[in-house]
Design a protein around this motif. Sequence first.
Motif, PDB file in Angstrom:
ATOM      1  N   ARG A 168       0.835  -1.208   0.000  1.00 34.74           N
ATOM      2  CA  ARG A 168       0.000   0.000   0.000  1.00 34.74           C
ATOM      3  C   ARG A 168       0.872   1.262   0.000  1.00 34.74           C
ATOM      4  O   ARG A 168       0.555   2.249  -0.665  1.00 34.74           O
ATOM      5  CB  ARG A 168      -0.940   0.001   1.213  1.00 34.74           C
ATOM      6  CG  ARG A 168      -2.094  -0.982   1.053  1.00 34.74           C
ATOM      7  CD  ARG A 168      -2.927  -1.098   2.319  1.00 34.74           C
ATOM      8  NE  ARG A 168      -4.019  -2.035   2.121  1.00 34.74           N
ATOM      9  CZ  ARG A 168      -5.248  -1.713   1.734  1.00 34.74           C
ATOM     10  NH1 ARG A 168      -5.558  -0.437   1.545  1.00 34.74           N
ATOM     11  NH2 ARG A 168      -6.180  -2.626   1.544  1.00 34.74           N
ATOM     12  N   ARG A 186       8.243  -6.933  -5.497  1.00 37.27           N
ATOM     13  CA  ARG A 186       8.218  -7.974  -4.464  1.00 37.27           C
ATOM     14  C   ARG A 186       9.635  -8.259  -3.968  1.00 37.27           C
ATOM     15  O   ARG A 186       9.867  -8.409  -2.776  1.00 37.27           O
ATOM     16  CB  ARG A 186       7.558  -9.257  -4.979  1.00 37.27           C
ATOM     17  CG  ARG A 186       6.175  -9.064  -5.574  1.00 37.27           C
ATOM     18  CD  ARG A 186       5.406 -10.354  -5.675  1.00 37.27           C
ATOM     19  NE  ARG A 186       5.027 -10.847  -4.364  1.00 37.27           N
ATOM     20  CZ  ARG A 186       3.952 -10.446  -3.680  1.00 37.27           C
ATOM     21  NH1 ARG A 186       3.111  -9.582  -4.201  1.00 37.27           N
ATOM     22  NH2 ARG A 186       3.706 -10.932  -2.492  1.00 37.27           N
ATOM     23  N   ARG A 215      -0.170 -12.308   1.742  1.00 37.26           N
ATOM     24  CA  ARG A 215      -0.651 -13.239   0.724  1.00 37.26           C
ATOM     25  C   ARG A 215       0.305 -14.400   0.488  1.00 37.26           C
ATOM     26  O   ARG A 215      -0.096 -15.460   0.032  1.00 37.26           O
ATOM     27  CB  ARG A 215      -0.838 -12.511  -0.627  1.00 37.26           C
ATOM     28  CG  ARG A 215      -1.765 -11.303  -0.609  1.00 37.26           C
ATOM     29  CD  ARG A 215      -3.197 -11.736  -0.372  1.00 37.26           C
ATOM     30  NE  ARG A 215      -4.146 -10.627  -0.530  1.00 37.26           N
ATOM     31  CZ  ARG A 215      -4.270  -9.590   0.278  1.00 37.26           C
ATOM     32  NH1 ARG A 215      -3.483  -9.467   1.325  1.00 37.26           N
ATOM     33  NH2 ARG A 215      -5.188  -8.667   0.043  1.00 37.26           N
ATOM     34  N   ARG A 257      -1.500 -13.916 -10.412  1.00 40.12           N
ATOM     35  CA  ARG A 257      -0.192 -13.383 -10.815  1.00 40.12           C
ATOM     36  C   ARG A 257       0.858 -14.507 -10.804  1.00 40.12           C
ATOM     37  O   ARG A 257       0.748 -15.484 -10.043  1.00 40.12           O
ATOM     38  CB  ARG A 257       0.221 -12.220  -9.916  1.00 40.12           C
ATOM     39  CG  ARG A 257       0.512 -12.641  -8.512  1.00 40.12           C
ATOM     40  CD  ARG A 257       0.983 -11.467  -7.655  1.00 40.12           C
ATOM     41  NE  ARG A 257       1.160 -11.923  -6.306  1.00 40.12           N
ATOM     42  CZ  ARG A 257       0.661 -11.340  -5.225  1.00 40.12           C
ATOM     43  NH1 ARG A 257      -0.038 -10.234  -5.321  1.00 40.12           N
ATOM     44  NH2 ARG A 257       0.874 -11.855  -4.034  1.00 40.12           N
TER      45      ARG A 257
HETATM   46  O1   DC Z   1      -3.951  -7.037   2.706  1.00 40.78           O
HETATM   47  P1   DC Z   1      -4.112  -5.723   1.945  1.00 40.78           P
HETATM   48  O2   DC Z   1      -5.491  -5.506   1.397  1.00 40.78           O
HETATM   49  O3   DC Z   1      -3.643  -4.551   2.748  1.00 40.78           O
HETATM   50  O4   DC Z   1      -3.112  -5.864   0.696  1.00 40.78           O
HETATM   51  C1   DC Z   1      -3.085  -4.926  -0.368  1.00 40.78           C
HETATM   52  C2   DC Z   1      -2.546  -5.588  -1.607  1.00 40.78           C
HETATM   53  O5   DC Z   1      -1.152  -5.899  -1.429  1.00 40.78           O
HETATM   54  C3   DC Z   1      -3.191  -6.912  -1.981  1.00 40.78           C
HETATM   55  O6   DC Z   1      -4.251  -6.744  -2.903  1.00 40.78           O
HETATM   56  C4   DC Z   1      -2.083  -7.725  -2.576  1.00 40.78           C
HETATM   57  C5   DC Z   1      -0.827  -7.136  -2.032  1.00 40.78           C
HETATM   58  N1   DC Z   1      -0.126  -7.987  -1.075  1.00 40.78           N
HETATM   59  C6   DC Z   1       0.694  -8.963  -1.589  1.00 40.78           C
HETATM   60  O7   DC Z   1       0.754  -9.150  -2.797  1.00 40.78           O
HETATM   61  N2   DC Z   1       1.443  -9.730  -0.750  1.00 40.78           N
HETATM   62  C7   DC Z   1       1.364  -9.562   0.572  1.00 40.78           C
HETATM   63  N3   DC Z   1       2.129 -10.327   1.382  1.00 40.78           N
HETATM   64  C8   DC Z   1       0.496  -8.582   1.131  1.00 40.78           C
HETATM   65  C9   DC Z   1      -0.253  -7.809   0.262  1.00 40.78           C
END
Ligand code: DC
Length: 212
Positions: free
Chosen positions: A44, A92, A114, A171
């Motif tokens: 974010r 990432r 995630r 993805r």
């Molecule tokens: O959990 P969140 O809604 O705050 O996460 C926002 C975006 O960040 C989510 O759509 C995908 C990404 N994200 C990610 O790819 N890997 C993570 N470990 C955390 C979040």
Amino acid sequence: MSSAENRVFTVAIDGPAASGKGTIARALAERFGLAHLDTGLLYRAVAARVLEGADPVAAAEGLTEADLARPDLRAEAVGRKASEVAAIPAVREALLDFQRRFARREGGAVLDGRDIGTVICPEAEVKLFVTAEDEIRARRRHRELVARGEDVPFEEVLADLRARDARDAARATAPLRPAPDALLLDTSKLSIEAAVEAAARHVEAKIGQGRD
Ligand code: DC
């Protein structure tokens, strides 16, 4: 588990948006005295900088504490952009080390996101994959937004959440999916208290296993 001061113990919590994983992560951190990192905030914070015109990879590489403390990170538009920048492998990659160091810090840590149990910390002692039906997750997210004064129609929140889940799961790099050894926790019909209790029982069972 060894003493609280020098233990290295990771709880990895993954799941889709508004599944309850953040609430569970915070409650477990408090109950077991672990540090907590909401890894969504990293994506974010990158997204917020990108919305201001920054390059995504440069933003990820130059992320600061001040970026993570921005008050606008929970906004819908930032969440949508976060899911887009999270699909860029170099973004990432830039965020990997910080998360790995946090996961293995002394005293133990809970991380939610995630890809925590699959990519960031596959060796985590405890893994949870928290889900809920998409309509229920959209209701929760909608309620949160309304409470914060963001007047978004429910249908838009639902459509956005489905699009975000699809992008996060499809993805190529670190897609959203449960680690094979994660406990699946469906919070659709659970109160917050019941979901936290189920997660805490799992942590306690794992701590017990690690003792002998
Ligand atoms: O959990 P969140 O809604 O705050 O996460 C926002 C975006 O960040 C989510 O759509 C995908 C990404 N994200 C990610 O790819 N890997 C993570 N470990 C955390 C979040």
